[in-house]
Design a protein around this motif. Structure first.
Motif, PDB file in Angstrom:
ATOM      1  N   ASN A  72       0.990  -1.518   0.396  1.00 13.58           N
ATOM      2  CA  ASN A  72      -0.302   0.308  -0.065  1.00 13.58           C
ATOM      3  C   ASN A  72       1.102   1.141  -0.085  1.00 13.58           C
ATOM      4  O   ASN A  72       0.443   2.181   0.548  1.00 13.58           O
ATOM      5  N   LEU A  73       1.949   1.582  -0.848  1.00 15.13           N
ATOM      6  CA  LEU A  73       2.891   2.358  -0.740  1.00 15.13           C
ATOM      7  C   LEU A  73       3.078   2.887  -1.487  1.00 15.13           C
ATOM      8  O   LEU A  73       3.911   4.244  -2.292  1.00 15.13           O
ATOM      9  N   PRO A  96      -3.947   2.198   1.020  1.00 18.13           N
ATOM     10  CA  PRO A  96      -3.787   3.862   1.521  1.00 18.13           C
ATOM     11  C   PRO A  96      -3.933   4.631   2.154  1.00 18.13           C
ATOM     12  O   PRO A  96      -4.949   4.715   2.130  1.00 18.13           O
ATOM     13  N   LYS A  97      -3.062   5.197   2.910  1.00 22.90           N
ATOM     14  CA  LYS A  97      -3.982   6.376   3.737  1.00 22.90           C
ATOM     15  C   LYS A  97      -3.730   7.347   2.533  1.00 22.90           C
ATOM     16  O   LYS A  97      -2.835   7.696   2.056  1.00 22.90           O
ATOM     17  N   ARG A  98      -5.139   7.942   1.981  1.00 22.35           N
ATOM     18  CA  ARG A  98      -5.332   9.099   0.734  1.00 22.35           C
ATOM     19  C   ARG A  98      -4.186  10.094   1.551  1.00 22.35           C
ATOM     20  O   ARG A  98      -4.938  10.909   2.799  1.00 22.35           O
ATOM     21  N   VAL A  99      -3.636  11.405   1.145  1.00 20.03           N
ATOM     22  CA  VAL A  99      -3.176  12.709   1.137  1.00 20.03           C
ATOM     23  C   VAL A  99      -3.409  13.364  -0.083  1.00 20.03           C
ATOM     24  O   VAL A  99      -2.997  13.096  -0.916  1.00 20.03           O
ATOM     25  N   THR A 100      -2.893  14.233   0.046  1.00 21.63           N
ATOM     26  CA  THR A 100      -3.296  15.123  -1.197  1.00 21.63           C
ATOM     27  C   THR A 100      -1.584  16.877  -0.457  1.00 21.63           C
ATOM     28  O   THR A 100      -1.587  16.549   0.776  1.00 21.63           O
ATOM     29  N   ALA A 101      -1.311  17.730  -1.149  1.00 21.70           N
ATOM     30  CA  ALA A 101      -0.714  17.570  -1.838  1.00 21.70           C
ATOM     31  C   ALA A 101      -0.610  19.735  -0.995  1.00 21.70           C
ATOM     32  O   ALA A 101      -2.068  19.880  -1.627  1.00 21.70           O
TER      33      ALA A 101
END
Length: 287
Positions: A72-73, A96-101
């Protein structure tokens, strides 16, 4: 005649011998290729962004297969890629834990300039001229180097500052590497409330060079009922393990630099004067 026959037989015998040796060697020293590697590589998004911690998609695929790397990387492939990797490897999928800029600056046209930059549209080039065109050393130059680095069209320049479309952002981190001022960071996708400033200048100075930067007035800290926001070194920051996206801090911030994706809240008419007064008193203490 006999000499010719002897030579032919000798060469033929040597050829047969070498053929047998090669055949045996190919069996003894054969490298068994796991067909799952090709499947993993094909399932990769092909961005080669290194956000997974490996320098390329094929290396990440190899690490999953041979080193037991987590499936999940990959922020670009997201849930779909993780599920595919899990199916190939025969393991449970861990999303995966979703991230955003997050561009931690909202200055743009509201930031005071030292000079008018007339060079190429590149933030790195601009930074080499006296530290950049802005009085604030922490500000976004708005020349689009991060937007050019983004392969997914998630960044645009609005009013001379970079803005991220979180729906398009894959969290690949290429924009972070491109920004010379280190003002872009990854933020939880579900975080609606965000602080868009990284300046640690004291309030008195910051008010002179930016109309919207954080002055460390602590108004956000005072109204937060969840102990999720604190001011240290003249800058507010959010602990997302405690934040519930209530938006109180965004509503009360006199500088309007805390963004709330749910609703663009402003100070109420009956308490706006009190907010400004408190802010001025706290900022005077920072000068």
């Amino acid at each position: 005649m006999n000499e010719i026959l002897t030579a032919v037989l000798t060469i033929g015998g040597l050829g047969l011998l070498f053929g047998v040796v090669l055949a045996v060697s190919s069996k003894l020293f054969a490298v068994v290729r796991d067909e799952r590697l090709e499947l993993l590589v094909d399932a990769m998004p092909g961005a080669n962004c290194a956000a997974c911690g490996y320098s390329g998609c094929s290396l990440y695929a190899s690490a999953i297969l041979n080193e037991g790397a987590a499936i999940n990387l990959c922020p670009v492939g997201g849930d779909s890629a993780a599920e595919t990797f899990a199916a190939i490897m025969g393991v449970d999928a861990a999303k995966p834990k979703r991230v955003t800029a997050l561009v931690r600056c909202m200055g743009g046209v509201r930031a005071k300039k030292k000079f008018v930059y007339a060079g190429i549209n590149d933030c790195v080039a601009a930074a080499r001229i006296g530290g950049g065109p802005l009085e604030c050393s922490h500000g976004c130059f708005g020349l689009g180097t991060c937007a050019a680095a983004c392969r997914f069209g998630a960044i645009s320049i609005v009013d001379e500052v970079a803005v991220v479309d979180s729906e398009k952002c894959t969290g690949c981190t290429l924009c972070i590497e491109a920004c010379p001022n280190n003002i872009i960071a990854m933020s939880p996708y579900e975080a609606d409330v965000q602080i868009c400033c990284v300046s640690t200048d004291k309030g008195g100075l910051l008010r002179k060079i930016c109309e919207i930067g954080c002055v460390g007035c602590r108004m956000c800290e005072k109204v937060c009922k969840h102990d999720a926001i604190h001011v240290e070194n003249n800058l507010a920051s959010i602990d997302y393990s405690k934040c519930n996206n209530c938006g109180d801090c965004a509503e009360k911030c006199p500088r309007k630099l805390i963004s709330d994706a749910n609703f663009d809240k402003g100070p109420k008419a009956d308490d706006s004067e009190q907010i400004t007064a408190n802010s001025d008193n706290d900022m005077d203490g920072n000068e």
